[in-house]
Design a protein around this motif. Structure first.
Motif, PDB file in Angstrom:
ATOM      1  N   SER A 212      17.228   0.067 -10.898  1.00  0.00           N
ATOM      2  CA  SER A 212      16.096   0.001 -11.839  1.00  0.00           C
ATOM      3  C   SER A 212      14.781   0.327 -11.145  1.00  0.00           C
ATOM      4  N   ASP A 213      14.719   0.033  -9.843  1.00  0.00           N
ATOM      5  CA  ASP A 213      13.520   0.393  -9.072  1.00  0.00           C
ATOM      6  C   ASP A 213      13.324   1.915  -9.088  1.00  0.00           C
ATOM      7  N   TYR A 214      14.439   2.612  -8.931  1.00  0.00           N
ATOM      8  CA  TYR A 214      14.437   4.086  -8.930  1.00  0.00           C
ATOM      9  C   TYR A 214      13.974   4.587 -10.306  1.00  0.00           C
ATOM     10  N   THR A 215      14.537   4.014 -11.365  1.00  0.00           N
ATOM     11  CA  THR A 215      14.112   4.401 -12.714  1.00  0.00           C
ATOM     12  C   THR A 215      12.599   4.261 -12.848  1.00  0.00           C
ATOM     13  N   ALA A 216      12.072   3.155 -12.301  1.00  0.00           N
ATOM     14  CA  ALA A 216      10.633   2.889 -12.434  1.00  0.00           C
ATOM     15  C   ALA A 216       9.801   3.968 -11.740  1.00  0.00           C
ATOM     16  N   THR A 217      10.234   4.396 -10.540  1.00  0.00           N
ATOM     17  CA  THR A 217       9.424   5.392  -9.833  1.00  0.00           C
ATOM     18  C   THR A 217       9.601   6.789 -10.450  1.00  0.00           C
ATOM     19  N   ILE A 218      10.792   7.046 -11.001  1.00  0.00           N
ATOM     20  CA  ILE A 218      11.008   8.322 -11.715  1.00  0.00           C
ATOM     21  C   ILE A 218      10.041   8.392 -12.898  1.00  0.00           C
ATOM     22  N   LEU A 219       9.961   7.288 -13.655  1.00  0.00           N
ATOM     23  CA  LEU A 219       9.035   7.249 -14.790  1.00  0.00           C
ATOM     24  C   LEU A 219       7.587   7.341 -14.310  1.00  0.00           C
ATOM     25  N   GLY A 220       7.309   6.702 -13.166  1.00  0.00           N
ATOM     26  CA  GLY A 220       5.952   6.719 -12.611  1.00  0.00           C
ATOM     27  C   GLY A 220       5.485   8.142 -12.346  1.00  0.00           C
ATOM     28  N   LEU A 223       5.220  10.208 -15.728  1.00  0.00           N
ATOM     29  CA  LEU A 223       4.086   9.824 -16.583  1.00  0.00           C
ATOM     30  C   LEU A 223       2.757   9.818 -15.824  1.00  0.00           C
ATOM     31  N   GLU A 224       2.798  10.268 -14.553  1.00  0.00           N
ATOM     32  CA  GLU A 224       1.600  10.292 -13.700  1.00  0.00           C
ATOM     33  C   GLU A 224       0.905   8.940 -13.693  1.00  0.00           C
ATOM     34  N   ALA A 225       1.684   7.902 -13.414  1.00  0.00           N
ATOM     35  CA  ALA A 225       1.148   6.539 -13.416  1.00  0.00           C
ATOM     36  C   ALA A 225       0.182   6.341 -12.253  1.00  0.00           C
ATOM     37  N   ASN A 226      -0.759   5.412 -12.427  1.00  0.00           N
ATOM     38  CA  ASN A 226      -1.661   5.070 -11.321  1.00  0.00           C
ATOM     39  C   ASN A 226      -0.954   4.184 -10.304  1.00  0.00           C
ATOM     40  N   GLU A 227      -0.092   3.284 -10.803  1.00  0.00           N
ATOM     41  CA  GLU A 227       0.702   2.445  -9.895  1.00  0.00           C
ATOM     42  C   GLU A 227       2.039   2.104 -10.545  1.00  0.00           C
ATOM     43  N   VAL A 228       3.036   1.843  -9.690  1.00  0.00           N
ATOM     44  CA  VAL A 228       4.329   1.336 -10.172  1.00  0.00           C
ATOM     45  C   VAL A 228       4.463  -0.084  -9.640  1.00  0.00           C
ATOM     46  N   TRP A 229       4.648  -1.043 -10.535  1.00  0.00           N
ATOM     47  CA  TRP A 229       4.775  -2.439 -10.117  1.00  0.00           C
ATOM     48  C   TRP A 229       6.228  -2.889 -10.246  1.00  0.00           C
ATOM     49  N   ILE A 230       6.812  -3.284  -9.124  1.00  0.00           N
ATOM     50  CA  ILE A 230       8.180  -3.798  -9.106  1.00  0.00           C
ATOM     51  C   ILE A 230       8.078  -5.321  -9.079  1.00  0.00           C
ATOM     52  N   TRP A 231       8.262  -5.948 -10.217  1.00  0.00           N
ATOM     53  CA  TRP A 231       8.175  -7.415 -10.288  1.00  0.00           C
ATOM     54  C   TRP A 231       9.528  -8.013  -9.902  1.00  0.00           C
ATOM     55  N   THR A 232       9.490  -9.039  -9.036  1.00  0.00           N
ATOM     56  CA  THR A 232      10.753  -9.627  -8.604  1.00  0.00           C
ATOM     57  C   THR A 232      10.599 -11.128  -8.371  1.00  0.00           C
ATOM     58  N   SER A 255       3.461   1.424   4.769  1.00  0.00           N
ATOM     59  CA  SER A 255       3.441   2.859   4.456  1.00  0.00           C
ATOM     60  C   SER A 255       4.734   3.197   3.722  1.00  0.00           C
ATOM     61  N   TYR A 256       4.750   4.326   3.029  1.00  0.00           N
ATOM     62  CA  TYR A 256       5.982   4.764   2.359  1.00  0.00           C
ATOM     63  C   TYR A 256       7.125   4.810   3.356  1.00  0.00           C
ATOM     64  N   GLN A 257       6.802   5.337   4.558  1.00  0.00           N
ATOM     65  CA  GLN A 257       7.842   5.525   5.560  1.00  0.00           C
ATOM     66  C   GLN A 257       8.425   4.184   6.015  1.00  0.00           C
ATOM     67  N   GLU A 258       7.536   3.221   6.248  1.00  0.00           N
ATOM     68  CA  GLU A 258       8.011   1.899   6.673  1.00  0.00           C
ATOM     69  C   GLU A 258       8.821   1.233   5.564  1.00  0.00           C
ATOM     70  N   VAL A 278       7.941   9.065  -5.604  1.00  0.00           N
ATOM     71  CA  VAL A 278       6.496   8.788  -5.578  1.00  0.00           C
ATOM     72  C   VAL A 278       5.780   9.291  -4.325  1.00  0.00           C
ATOM     73  N   ILE A 279       6.534   9.514  -3.236  1.00  0.00           N
ATOM     74  CA  ILE A 279       5.884   9.912  -1.973  1.00  0.00           C
ATOM     75  C   ILE A 279       5.100  11.209  -2.159  1.00  0.00           C
ATOM     76  N   LYS A 280       5.756  12.184  -2.805  1.00  0.00           N
ATOM     77  CA  LYS A 280       5.134  13.499  -2.966  1.00  0.00           C
ATOM     78  C   LYS A 280       3.833  13.407  -3.768  1.00  0.00           C
ATOM     79  N   GLU A 281       3.837  12.522  -4.758  1.00  0.00           N
ATOM     80  CA  GLU A 281       2.670  12.414  -5.637  1.00  0.00           C
ATOM     81  C   GLU A 281       1.689  11.347  -5.163  1.00  0.00           C
TER      82      GLU A 281
END
Ligand code: ADP
Ligand code: ASP
Ligand code: MG
Length: 468
Positions: A212-220, A223-232, A255-258, A278-281
């Motif tokens: 579901s995390d992946y789905t969230a970033t795909i949608l992000g 939809l050119e989202a400003n942020e993706v929030w993964i609530w847990t 960082s994305y890499q870390e 999301v890294i590319k964008e």
């Protein structure tokens, strides 16, 4: 602002929790355009995987008992989360219809006596198909405009690698925009099932456990989202799993890499491939707790916090892996012998997580997911054992765990490895295999699974991770 809000299984475990997360949605929807991604209720995906396996040798009575239990669980959540009787009725009807379909699918598997990766994905997709309507109904209950979608209906199209599918990103982004942007512009809150999508033929796929995390970033990205929030259920990404070390500290910035390195190496808080889109964008991702929404959580961006000095930031344990050893005197100096091993594994869709070779070239050790071990050994034996004595033995250990020690500043810091290994040695624990990625962002090694938690605790203490 445009925000994607993804809620994991524990965040929507009960009707009460669902009401709580919908309060968070409603609060943010006052100022931002919110798209919601939702996982199956806690435990449901696991129970679906199990029932799919059992259905092969099960009977209709068992299957009916299982779907009845799922119905009770979801109806209870519906009656707690949703106040309006009318909406309750509407969501209950969807739930009943969905479960009637699941019953048919399971009965089919029971008659055929076989589950394939394709039919397994279809079965597990029901978890999210049951949770999303409840979240949708609860948002509606608060008087807000909302519409729910399966991943397929939202426009997520993947390849046909069932169980670990990847999105066809350009096509997906186009479809998602076409379907969701007009709704967002009208103030409607889309609720999308996490984890599940469809291939180009419309056959249901899933994007991997925790997907579901992946789905969230795909949608992000789409939809050119400003942020993706993964609530847990934890405050963010921590120095280690708080279930192993309760004093683990939250890491405010990564960082994305870390973060990707941590996700790949077992920080279950995030799906390993979720950061790819999301890294590319350069879209920031925030991991935060539904139980402490006042905290900002871990912010993952391109280049955070350049002042951090610690060489080691986090330590993780990956369970459910196995070590595969391929050896043979014939491999010494034989060009292409490694390539052959990896070709066999690759052809059979077996991802190699870690590799180490002896200088003598007579042995390669690899770490793969434990569930794939049988497939790996049998295919390697068939393909290699008769190739002119190239390989003489394929063996495996299935009771191991990988320990990964991570941090961007490990690069070039002397003595980190020796500190790690002497800490493990002091505990009297044997290391089975070692690898350092060329990125130098992590050092990973393999121990027996029973020793894993003790190693994590010892390293956490040695590098004072609870005092950062
Ligand atoms: P969700 O259902 O919200 O997707 P997950 O169970 O997939 O939640 O991930 C959250 C869990 O990940 C936490 O409860 C925690 O036990 C575990 N975890 C493992 N390593 C870490 C880590 N380094 N930081 C945070 N959580 C971690
Ligand atoms: N429900 C799916 C799983 O348990 C996806 C997710 O939770 O992200 O793997
Ligand atoms: Mg998860």
């Amino acid at each position: 602002m445009k925000i994607i809000m993804k809620f994991g299984g524990t965040s929507v475990a009960t009707g009460e929790n669902i009401r709580h997360v919908v309060d968070l949605v409603a609060k943010n929807a006052k100022k931002d355009r919110v798209t919601v991604v939702v996982s199956a209720l806690a435990g449901v995906t696991n129970s679906l995987i199990e029932v799919a396996e059992q259905a092969k040798k099960s009977d209709e009575k068992h299957i009916q008992a299982f779907t009845k239990e799922l119905l009770n669980k979801h109806v209870e959540a519906i009656s707690t989360a949703i106040k309006s009787k009318e909406v309750q009725k509407e969501v209950t009807q969807i739930t009943q219809k969905t479960l009637a379909e699941l019953e048919k699918v399971l009965t089919g598997i029971c008659y055929v006596g076989e589950v394939t990766p394709k039919s397994r994905d279809y079965v597990v997709s029901f978890g999210e198909r049951l949770s999303a309507p409840i979240v949708w109904g609860t948002i509606k209950d608060q008087g807000l405009e909302t519409q729910w979608f399966t991943g397929k209906e939202a426009g997520i199209v993947t390849d046909s690698n069932f169980g670990e599918a990847d999105p066809l990103m350009n096509y997906t982004a186009h479809l998602i925009r076409e379907r969701l942007v007009p709704l967002l512009e009208k103030g409607v809150i889309p609720v999308v099932t996490g984890y599940i999508a469809a291939n180009q033929d419309g056959v249901v796929t899933t994007v991997g456990r925790g997907g579901s995390d992946y789905t969230a970033t795909i949608l992000g990205v789409a939809l050119e989202a400003n942020e993706v929030w993964i609530w847990t259920d934890v405050d963010g990404i921590m120095t280690t799993d708080p279930k192993i070390v309760p004093t683990a500290k939250m890491l405010p910035q990564l960082s994305y890499q870390e973060a990707a390195e941590m996700a790949i190496f077992g920080a279950k808080a995030m799906h390993p491939r979720a950061l790819e889109p999301v890294i590319k964008e350069s879209i920031p991702v925030r991991i935060r707790s539904v139980f402490h929404p006042e905290n900002a959580g871990t912010l993952i961006t391109k280049a955070p916090d350049a002042t951090a000095k610690e060489a080691v930031k986090a330590v993780a344990m990956i369970k459910d892996v196995a070590m595969l050893n391929v050896s043979g005197a014939g491999m010494v100096g034989a060009p292409g012998s490694y390539a052959k091993v990896f070709e066999v594994l690759g052809k059979n869709n077996i991802n190699v997580m870690m590799i180490s070779t002896a200088a003598s070239e007579a042995n390669i050790s690899m770490i793969i997911k434990r569930g794939l071990l049988g497939r790996a050994i049998s295919n390697l034996e068939i393909a290699l054992l008769d190739k002119g004595g190239l390989v003489s033995e394929v063996s495996a250990e299935d009771d191991v765990a990988v320990i990964a020690v991570m941090g961007a500043n490990m690069k070039g810091t002397l003595g980190v490895a020796s500190r790690i290994f002497s800490t493990v040695a002091k505990k009297g624990i044997n290391i089975r295999m070692i690898a350092q990625g060329s990125s130098e962002l992590n050092i990973s090694f393999v121990v027996k699974e029973k020793d894993g938690a003790a190693v994590v605790k010892a390293i956490h203490e040695e590098f004072n991770l609870d005092k950062i």
